[in-house]
Motif scaffolding. Sequence first.
Motif, short mmCIF file in Angstrom:
data_model
loop_
_atom_site.label_atom_id
_atom_site.label_comp_id
_atom_site.label_asym_id
_atom_site.label_seq_id
_atom_site.Cartn_x
_atom_site.Cartn_y
_atom_site.Cartn_z
N PHE A 53 0.82 -1.20 0.00
CA PHE A 53 0.00 0.00 0.00
C PHE A 53 0.86 1.26 0.00
O PHE A 53 0.69 2.16 -0.84
CB PHE A 53 -0.88 -0.02 1.26
CG PHE A 53 -2.33 0.23 0.99
CD1 PHE A 53 -3.16 -0.81 0.62
CD2 PHE A 53 -2.86 1.50 1.12
CE1 PHE A 53 -4.50 -0.59 0.39
CE2 PHE A 53 -4.19 1.72 0.88
CZ PHE A 53 -5.03 0.67 0.52
N GLU A 54 1.77 1.33 0.98
CA GLU A 54 2.58 2.54 1.15
C GLU A 54 3.58 2.72 0.02
O GLU A 54 3.84 3.85 -0.43
CB GLU A 54 3.31 2.49 2.49
CG GLU A 54 2.43 2.83 3.70
CD GLU A 54 1.35 1.80 3.94
OE1 GLU A 54 0.23 2.19 4.33
OE2 GLU A 54 1.60 0.60 3.73
N VAL A 55 4.16 1.62 -0.45
CA VAL A 55 5.12 1.71 -1.56
C VAL A 55 4.42 2.20 -2.82
O VAL A 55 4.92 3.06 -3.55
CB VAL A 55 5.80 0.35 -1.80
CG1 VAL A 55 6.65 0.39 -3.06
CG2 VAL A 55 6.65 -0.04 -0.60
N TRP A 56 3.25 1.67 -3.07
CA TRP A 56 2.47 2.06 -4.25
C TRP A 56 2.13 3.55 -4.20
O TRP A 56 2.31 4.29 -5.16
CB TRP A 56 1.19 1.21 -4.27
CG TRP A 56 0.40 1.29 -5.53
CD1 TRP A 56 0.85 1.56 -6.78
CD2 TRP A 56 -1.01 1.07 -5.66
NE1 TRP A 56 -0.17 1.52 -7.69
CE2 TRP A 56 -1.33 1.22 -7.02
CE3 TRP A 56 -2.02 0.74 -4.76
CZ2 TRP A 56 -2.63 1.07 -7.50
CZ3 TRP A 56 -3.31 0.58 -5.24
CH2 TRP A 56 -3.61 0.75 -6.60
N ASN A 57 1.65 4.00 -3.05
CA ASN A 57 1.28 5.40 -2.90
C ASN A 57 2.50 6.32 -2.95
O ASN A 57 2.46 7.40 -3.54
CB ASN A 57 0.53 5.61 -1.58
CG ASN A 57 -0.11 6.98 -1.49
OD1 ASN A 57 -0.92 7.34 -2.34
ND2 ASN A 57 0.26 7.75 -0.49
#
Length: 234
Positions: A89-93
Amino acid sequence: MGEETPKNSFGILNSLKKLIFEDSADAPGNTPEPQPAGNNTKTPEPVTYQPPVNLKENVAVTGATDVKQMKVKVLGILEKMNEPGLDFFEVWNAAAEMGSVDAATIKAAYTSLKYVEKDLSKQKLLTTGRNYATELKKVIDQESNQKQQQKQNIENSIVDEKNRLANEIKIIEQDLADLKAKLHTKEQDLKNINAKYDPQLKDIDQKIALGNAAVNEVIADIEKALSIIETNIN
């Protein structure tokens, strides 16, 4: 394993949402500015409920802008699935915060966030990303099934209503045919009413004429007899 970082499920994908509209004049005006990828402090904010969205809408009918709006809603659903700690989630965002999601930005986001959470790994990214996709598909499938059932119910109602209306039309048509037949009969009765009663009227007229003729003759006979009496009897 590293210490899990608290997550804020509200707005975590704002950068991805912004990218959806980067080529559109319909970009939401209230999209917050992206946060730096390495910022591991997330201030909790209220979570706004986003209802499930049916992704199987006809794109040709809804248009590109509507699809983008739906995609934002789907990302809202995905936000509710955000697990504690740093993962896909955080890497994508974070990659989206860099302006696009590609090999370079994903690698940079991963490298930056790995300093924040040591147990972040390629396998964790793959596993959590696939889990999010699977869970999202379940939500969308459930919504699609509900909409499909709703569609089936409407189609069944359409069939039932068509049959009911067709039967009512047949009854009305039969009633109209019966009324038309009755109307024709009454028209014929009206047309033939003189012929129906003419014989009776003629018979009455004839009887009246005969009666008057007979009475006149009898009266004439009486008058004749009275004249004879008056002349010949003293």
